[in-house]
Structure formats: C-alpha cells, structure tokens
Enzyme design. Structure first.
Site, short mmCIF file in Angstrom:
data_model
loop_
_atom_site.label_atom_id
_atom_site.label_comp_id
_atom_site.label_asym_id
_atom_site.label_seq_id
_atom_site.Cartn_x
_atom_site.Cartn_y
_atom_site.Cartn_z
CE LYS A 160 -3.96 -2.26 0.62
NZ LYS A 160 -5.20 -2.20 -0.11
CE LYS B 155 -6.86 -0.65 -4.17
NZ LYS B 155 -8.12 -1.08 -3.54
CD GLU C 293 -7.89 -4.44 -5.48
OE1 GLU C 293 -7.20 -5.08 -4.67
OE2 GLU C 293 -8.38 -3.31 -5.22
CB SER D 99 -7.54 -10.03 2.37
OG SER D 99 -6.79 -8.88 2.05
N GLY D 100 -8.88 -7.56 3.94
CA GLY D 100 -9.79 -6.42 3.79
C GLY D 100 -10.13 -5.79 5.14
N GLY E 216 -3.61 -2.05 5.20
CA GLY E 216 -3.62 -0.90 6.11
C GLY E 216 -3.24 -1.30 7.53
C1 CAP Z 1 -7.03 -5.39 1.42
C2 CAP Z 1 -7.24 -5.30 -0.05
C3 CAP Z 1 -8.04 -6.39 -0.76
C4 CAP Z 1 -9.35 -6.78 -0.15
C5 CAP Z 1 -10.39 -7.32 -1.11
C6 CAP Z 1 -7.92 -4.00 -0.31
O1 CAP Z 1 -6.42 -4.23 1.94
O2 CAP Z 1 -6.02 -5.24 -0.71
O3 CAP Z 1 -8.22 -5.97 -2.09
O4 CAP Z 1 -9.01 -7.72 0.80
O5 CAP Z 1 -11.46 -7.88 -0.48
O6 CAP Z 1 -7.47 -3.24 -1.17
O7 CAP Z 1 -8.95 -3.79 0.29
P1 CAP Z 1 -6.55 -3.73 3.45
P2 CAP Z 1 -11.75 -9.46 -0.36
O8 CAP Z 1 -5.97 -4.82 4.30
O9 CAP Z 1 -5.76 -2.46 3.51
O10 CAP Z 1 -8.00 -3.52 3.72
O11 CAP Z 1 -10.56 -10.08 0.24
O12 CAP Z 1 -12.93 -9.53 0.52
O13 CAP Z 1 -12.01 -9.96 -1.72
MG MG Z 2 -6.79 -4.83 -2.68
#
Ligand code: CAP
Ligand code: MG
Length: 419
Positions: free
Chosen positions: A148, A150, A177, A346-347, A371
């Site tokens: 990050k 991102k 992504e 994740s997330g 984060g």
């Molecule tokens: C996590 C993440 C992932 C999410 C996607 C983001 O970052 O890189 O893309 O996990 O969701 O950009 O949100 P943080 P999921 O840890 O900073 O939140 O895994 O539910 O598909």
């Molecule tokens: Mg992400």
C-alpha cells in the site's frame, strides 16, 4: 418440449448429473412455473415449442426435482456440458436465466459437480499441503500483506515496502488488484526488483518469502508475464479471477507453471452481494477451485467488506475440505482428487483481529493485512512484527493484551486500533 416437461418431482438424480440449488422468487406465477422455465432456459428449451426438436434429445432436458419453499433443485444431465470448459458450464447454469421476466429474483446458491466433470479439470496444483511445503510453514496461519498505497508507488519504493514487510515477519507480499503495468510501476522492473528483495529477506530471516505478483492482463500478455515470473524464480502469481475471466484462468492453470496461483476476487460482489439475486460467493469459490487456484479471498467477517461468519466459514469449508455436507442452502460435494485451495482473509484487518480469525477459521488460513500493517505507527516492519506477534500469542493461548506487555510492536498496534 413444454415448460412442464422440465419438472419431475419424483426424479432421483443420476450420479452423472450436475445439480444446482437455486433460490427462486417468481414474478406473478407459481414457483413451479418459474422453476420449470429456469430449467428449460438453462438446458435445452426456449420460450416456444420448436419444430426442429428431436425425440432423441428429450433425455438432455434439465429436471426440477425438488421444491422446498423457494429453494429449488435442478438436475442437469452431464452430457449437457463439455468437459474441461468452465465458461460453457456457466453459460448454461448461470447464463440467461438471471434476466428472465418470469423470475423477480433468482440466485444460484450452490452447485454439485459430478465426478466425471470434476475429472476433466486440473484443480489446484499445490493445495494447502503443497503451499506449506513450499513456504516451510507447517503449524501456523500464513501472514500476508498487500503493498500500500495500492496504486502510485514507484518501483523501488514498492520493492522497499515489500522488503520491510518480509523482514518484519510477513510470509507473503502481494500486489493490489488494480496494479498491473502502469507507467509509474512497470511490471517487468517491479517483478525483478521485488524478487531481489524477497531473496535478500530470505537470506536475512532464514524464512521463505513469496511475492504474489499481479499478472492480470489480456490473456496472451498474462501468459507472457507468468512465464517471466517463472524464469525469474517466483513462487507465486496472482490473478483477479472475475475480471480476468474463467477461460483465461483456465489458460493460466493449464500453462502448468511451477508456481502457485493466488486468486483475488475483485468485482465478485457485483453478483454475490444481493442475497436474493445473482450467484453466491460459494459457487464462485467452487468454480475457481475446480479450475485450480491455490489461494482465494473468502472474506473476514470483522473487516471492511461484507460477509457474515456463517457464509465465510462455509466458503472456507467448500475450498479446503475433501467432502462437504448438504445443508439448507447448500449441496454436498465430494472433491475426489481435486486438491484444496487455501483460504485468505483480507480487507480491513489488523493484528487485533487475529484471535477471532484463528478461532473461527483455523490455522489453514492466510491472514492478510494491508492498512493494518503499513498503518502501524512504527512503519511496515513494526506492523509486520505486530501481526506475527498476534499470531504467536493466539497460538500459545495468551491474550493479546497480556502478550503486548512484553511485545512493543503489538502494544502499539493495539493502542492504535483497539481504542
Ligand atoms: C485489502 C485489499 C483487498 C481486499 C479485497 C484492499 O487491503 O487489498 O483488495 O481484501 O477484499 O485493497 O482492500 P486492506 P476481499 O488490508 O488495507 O483492507 O478479500 O474480501 O475480496
Ligand atoms: Mg486490494
């Protein structure tokens, strides 16, 4: 054939049938009529009886064989599908039907894949035990992070963030992504520089470190990038399975690289989030396990994105277990020789969430924090250390509060995020 010909409540599904469980909300017709029409449109029929129909094809018609409330089971004869062709399967069972006027809402909750069809797919190359062997991590969940911010970091800064995360204690570092090969951070250069840092971190820590580089791109370009990762000795590639598409994902898997495939599910919520309409995350998870991804995002319960505990637990079971039992909104599945896919949470996660996640999702898990690591007041290395400390504490059965008395990075993390 008429719609009624697609209903037979006495039918006992054949072993070679693919079964679908739908949640059907009819639009001003009976549930029977709506369901018959779903079976018709998703197999051999159309809105009218056609003169071109032949007697010999009647046996290919899908059959509604169970209706309980609005939960409807439909059996599809295996011959309806081409083996080893994921897009073809989905164009039938998850195709036109969602737009039919005869249904107000329609959700594909689960699928049961017959063994013959299972055998026509590769499944994951590594599975959980293969990933554990590759990473030499046997008894704990993996700790991962996403570089990050991102988007926007230049290549050397990106590689430095990855290095800090690895030496702090992360096993896996992934791209985000939406990072591919933008002008500010070109794929080839980023790959080379970040893998160099992975090697250095391995030497310094004595642990295995993997870079999950995002190869999501036009199919031929994706394959070119995956080949380059293999040439440079990478252990993993990552791909956004929904935006990349099921056919391209098959191409990637069938490339038979010596690398594990990490699956990001960006865009899935456009069709999985509405509980009445669309396709469940469970079905997406099954399709990508079938095709052969080694790790998959399944949700967090406590993080920033939607997904309740029972749902996240069910998805984990579906991708990690050999046999899955039938329940109200799911079908049984025997995965046979298809290997397991490792679940990734994740997330919106930070070290304070670790005890909850391990309690509910177990050790076969990647705890991935973006984060929650880079936002640590001491920086990325300290954030990664705090994450590993949270894992160590939880596995030792010690509360984070107690453990943080002797572990400064964890104490700082808790102070920040557990206010
Ligand atoms: C996590 C993440 C992932 C999410 C996607 C983001 O970052 O890189 O893309 O996990 O969701 O950009 O949100 P943080 P999921 O840890 O900073 O939140 O895994 O539910 O598909
Ligand atoms: Mg992400």
């Amino acid at each position: 054939m008429k719609p009624q010909d697609f209903l037979n409540l006495k039918y006992k599904p054949h072993e070679s049938d693919l079964i679908c469980l739908f949640r059907v909300e009819p639009n001003k017709v009976s549930i029977k009529e709506a369901s018959e029409n779903v079976a018709l449109e998703s197999s051999t029929g159309t809105w009218d009886e056609v003169s071109t129909e032949k007697e010999y094809m009647k046996k290919l018609a899908a059959k509604v064989f169970s209706i309980k409330g609005n939960m409807v089971k439909i059996a599809y004869p295996g011959e309806l599908f081409e083996g080893g062709n994921a897009p073809n399967i989905l164009s039938s069972i998850a195709g036109n039907i969602f737009g039919m006027k005869i249904v107000k809402n329609l959700r594909l909750e689960d699928i049961k894949i017959p063994s013959e069809l299972l055998k026509s797919f590769e499944g994951p190359k590594f599975g959980i035990s293969g990933i554990r062997k590759m990473m030499k991590v046997y008894n704990r969940p993996f700790v991962g992070t996403i570089v990050k911010p991102k988007l926007g970091l230049k290549t050397l800064d990106h590689a430095k963030v990855a290095y800090d995360a690895w030496v702090g204690g992360c096993d896996l570092v992934k791209d985000d992504e939406n990072l591919s090969s933008q002008k500010f951070n070109k794929f080839e250069e980023r790959l080379a520089r970040t893998l160099e840092k992975a090697d250095r971190a391995e030497e310094e820590t004595g642990e295995k470190k993997a870079y999950l580089v995002n190869v999501t791109a036009e199919t031929k370009e994706m394959m070119k990038r995956a080949e380059l990762v293999e040439q440079l000795g990478g252990k993993f590639i990552m791909v956004d399975v929904v935006t990349e598409g099921f056919g391209a994902l098959q191409t990637l898997r069938e490339g038979n690289f010596k690398m594990a495939i990490h699956a990001h599910r960006a865009m899935h919520a456009a069709f999985t989030r509405n509980p009445k309409h669309g396709i469940s995350m469970n079905v997406l998870a099954e399709m990508v396990r079938l095709i052969g991804v080694d790790t998959l995002h399944i949700g967090t319960v406590v993080g920033k994105l939607e997904g309740k505990l029972s749902e996240v637990e069910e998805i984990e079971e579906e991708i990690e277990k050999k046999k899955v039992k039938e329940a109200h909104d799911r079908l049984s599945q025997n995965w046979g020789k298809i290997k397991s896919t490792l679940a990734v949470s994740s997330g919106g996660l930070h070290p304070g969430h670790v005890p909850f996640l391990i309690k509910h999702l177990g050790r076969d898990l990647v705890l991935q924090m973006g984060g929650g690591i880079h936002g640590h007041p001491g920086g990325t290395q300290a954030g990664a250390r705090a994450a590993r400390q949270a894992v160590d504490a939880t596995l030792a059965g010690i509360s984070l509060k107690k453990y943080s008395k002797t572990h400064y990075e964890l104490a700082q993390a808790l102070q920040l995020w557990m206010k």
